[in-house]
Each structure stands twice: as C-alpha cells, then as structure tokens.
Design a protein around this motif. Sequence first.
Motif, mmCIF file in Angstrom:
data_model
loop_
_atom_site.group_PDB
_atom_site.id
_atom_site.type_symbol
_atom_site.label_atom_id
_atom_site.label_comp_id
_atom_site.label_asym_id
_atom_site.label_seq_id
_atom_site.Cartn_x
_atom_site.Cartn_y
_atom_site.Cartn_z
ATOM 1 N N GLY A 117 27.410 97.792 38.910
ATOM 2 C CA GLY A 117 28.565 98.273 38.159
ATOM 3 C C GLY A 117 29.715 97.294 38.144
ATOM 4 O O GLY A 117 30.331 97.055 37.099
ATOM 5 N N ARG A 171 36.529 100.916 39.061
ATOM 6 C CA ARG A 171 36.058 102.141 38.412
ATOM 7 C C ARG A 171 34.548 102.098 38.199
ATOM 8 O O ARG A 171 33.839 103.081 38.459
ATOM 9 C CB ARG A 171 36.767 102.317 37.070
ATOM 10 N N ILE A 175 31.922 104.666 39.702
ATOM 11 C CA ILE A 175 31.050 105.466 38.842
ATOM 12 C C ILE A 175 29.586 105.190 39.150
ATOM 13 O O ILE A 175 28.769 106.107 39.285
ATOM 14 C CB ILE A 175 31.343 105.178 37.354
ATOM 15 N N ALA A 176 29.259 103.906 39.248
ATOM 16 C CA ALA A 176 27.868 103.545 39.522
ATOM 17 C C ALA A 176 27.422 104.058 40.883
ATOM 18 O O ALA A 176 26.295 104.540 41.041
ATOM 19 C CB ALA A 176 27.704 102.024 39.453
ATOM 20 N N VAL A 178 28.395 106.642 42.340
ATOM 21 C CA VAL A 178 28.230 108.097 42.292
ATOM 22 C C VAL A 178 27.104 108.488 41.340
ATOM 23 O O VAL A 178 26.202 109.247 41.701
ATOM 24 C CB VAL A 178 29.551 108.779 41.867
ATOM 25 N N GLU A 179 27.154 107.953 40.110
ATOM 26 C CA GLU A 179 26.232 108.403 39.067
ATOM 27 C C GLU A 179 24.769 108.076 39.345
ATOM 28 O O GLU A 179 23.906 108.965 39.283
ATOM 29 C CB GLU A 179 26.628 107.795 37.720
ATOM 30 N N TYR A 183 21.966 110.770 40.093
ATOM 31 C CA TYR A 183 20.889 110.944 39.116
ATOM 32 C C TYR A 183 19.521 110.884 39.795
ATOM 33 O O TYR A 183 18.659 111.746 39.574
ATOM 34 C CB TYR A 183 20.988 109.862 38.045
ATOM 35 N N ALA A 208 25.001 113.824 37.085
ATOM 36 C CA ALA A 208 25.501 112.512 37.489
ATOM 37 C C ALA A 208 26.760 112.140 36.715
ATOM 38 O O ALA A 208 27.722 111.609 37.281
ATOM 39 C CB ALA A 208 24.423 111.456 37.275
ATOM 40 N N GLY A 209 26.767 112.413 35.417
ATOM 41 C CA GLY A 209 27.935 112.102 34.598
ATOM 42 C C GLY A 209 29.158 112.896 35.008
ATOM 43 O O GLY A 209 30.273 112.366 35.056
ATOM 44 N N GLY A 212 30.479 111.483 38.303
ATOM 45 C CA GLY A 212 31.141 110.199 38.093
ATOM 46 C C GLY A 212 32.492 110.344 37.420
ATOM 47 O O GLY A 212 33.453 109.651 37.778
ATOM 48 N N SER A 216 36.125 109.266 39.147
ATOM 49 C CA SER A 216 36.753 108.047 38.619
ATOM 50 C C SER A 216 37.992 108.280 37.767
ATOM 51 O O SER A 216 38.616 107.314 37.323
ATOM 52 C CB SER A 216 35.731 107.278 37.775
#
Length: 263
Positions: A117, A171, A175-176, A178-179, A183, A208-209, A212, A216
């Motif tokens: 990410g 960010r 996000i990466a 977490v997502e 997922y 996942a979205g 994230g 974020s």
Amino acid sequence: MGLNDWRPFIYGGLASCVAEFGTFPVDTSKTRLQIQGQKVDSKHAKLKYRGMIDCIFKIIRHEGLNALYAGIWPAVLRQSTYGTIKFGTYYCLKQFLIKHHGSETIQINVLCAVIAGSVSSAIANPTDVLKVRMQVDGSSGNVSLFACFKNVYMQEGISGLWRGVSPTAQRAALIAAVELPVYDFCKSRLMDLLGNNISNHFISSLSAGLAGAVASTPIDVVRTRLMNQRKIKLSEGGIGMRMYNGTLDCFIQTFRNEGFWGF
C-alpha cells in the motif's frame, strides 16, 4: 501461481479500474464533504452539503451530471498504477514470505499489505493530486487531465504533484493493513459456509472495505485537504501562503476548529 506470475498485477489493475467507474460519484461527494467547513480557508468555510446523498443531488442540480465524474481519468490512471502495483506486490510478496517462512499468518498479511500500500500510493500520488483538484473544481474548473497537470506543474512545481504524499502513504498503508488481511480472514472463515464463490468474495470485500474506510477516515480528510491546498508561485518570484504546514498541523487545525466531526 508462481513468483513470476503477472496475473495478480493485471487482474488487480483491471479490477481497480472497473470499480473506479462505478464508485466515482461517491468518491467525488466524499472529497467535497472533506474539504468543506475549513475555517482557515474562506473558499471552503461554508457547509454546503449535509451528507453524501445531499451532496450528490446538489452537484447534479447546480453543476450537471458530468461534474460527478470530474477527475475520472486521473482516477483511472491512478488505479492502473496504484491498483496494479498494490495487488501484485501484495500477493507476490506474501507468496515469497510463506515459501521461506512457513504457513500464512496475520503478521505476514499485514506486513505485505503495508509495504504494498505504501509503495504503490507514493508512486501514484501525482494522479491522486490531479483527481482531488478536478473533483473539487467540478464543472467550474472544466479542464482536461493534461491542463490540470500543466497548471499544477507551472504554478507549484514538481513538488506540487507530490503534495500530501506522506498522509497518502500512511492512509494507503493503514487501508491495506486493514482491508487485505480482513478480506483474507473473512474469505477463509466463510469458505466452509459459502465455498469459494462470488457470494464469499462479495461479503469478504464488503467487510474489508467497511473496515478500511472506518479506520482511514481521519487521515483521509487530512490527505484531501493537503492535496487541495495551492502553494502558488507569485509573479514577483515568491511563494504564496499555505494553510497547512504538514500532516500533523492539518490534523491539529482541523480538530481545533471543527472538532471530532471535522473528520
């Protein structure tokens, strides 16, 4: 899938580009909502929109439907680089680490996601700057991708294209981190119940979205505001004032002037 397999890069990039077209109006409304209410910026001090739906309808009413897609081409260009590098790097790096360090673990997933990410977002930062600028200007800007690029470069120099790169990388890493693990976790847990089918992938992606986005949002607001601020070169050769001096300053000013809900 071997380490030299190109499919994660190609499929990841294509999936990101297709998704961008479907979600871009929501992204435009998000950007508009994030920049409003800035007491340090008179141009965006007023709260014009009450929420996502209100923002979308007002943009259509006052600027036309095309304004919702202002900035779509730098966004697609961003996804073709960011999405391609992120997904490809994540899966290739994860496979490499699993091969040399045993079975897949959450620690490996998080490490791979953060690296993928951060690197991909930093590389694609100029396209992100152009996207944000065109989304904010909407129909009033009415400039092409090349014209926006030229304007940023001429007025702010090459550094203007990397404005906000620090919170962007932070960010993306967040996000990466977490997502992608969420997922993989959801997909593996749903495998017995749903199997490896589209329902499993859809629910896992949705979960996942959501995770994230929640994680974020504060840094995303800071990133958008930093990218949108113009540090203009004056005709006398000097540099115009800027509202924020960096990620921390933007975060502090936003919280001080707008409170928690400013994020």
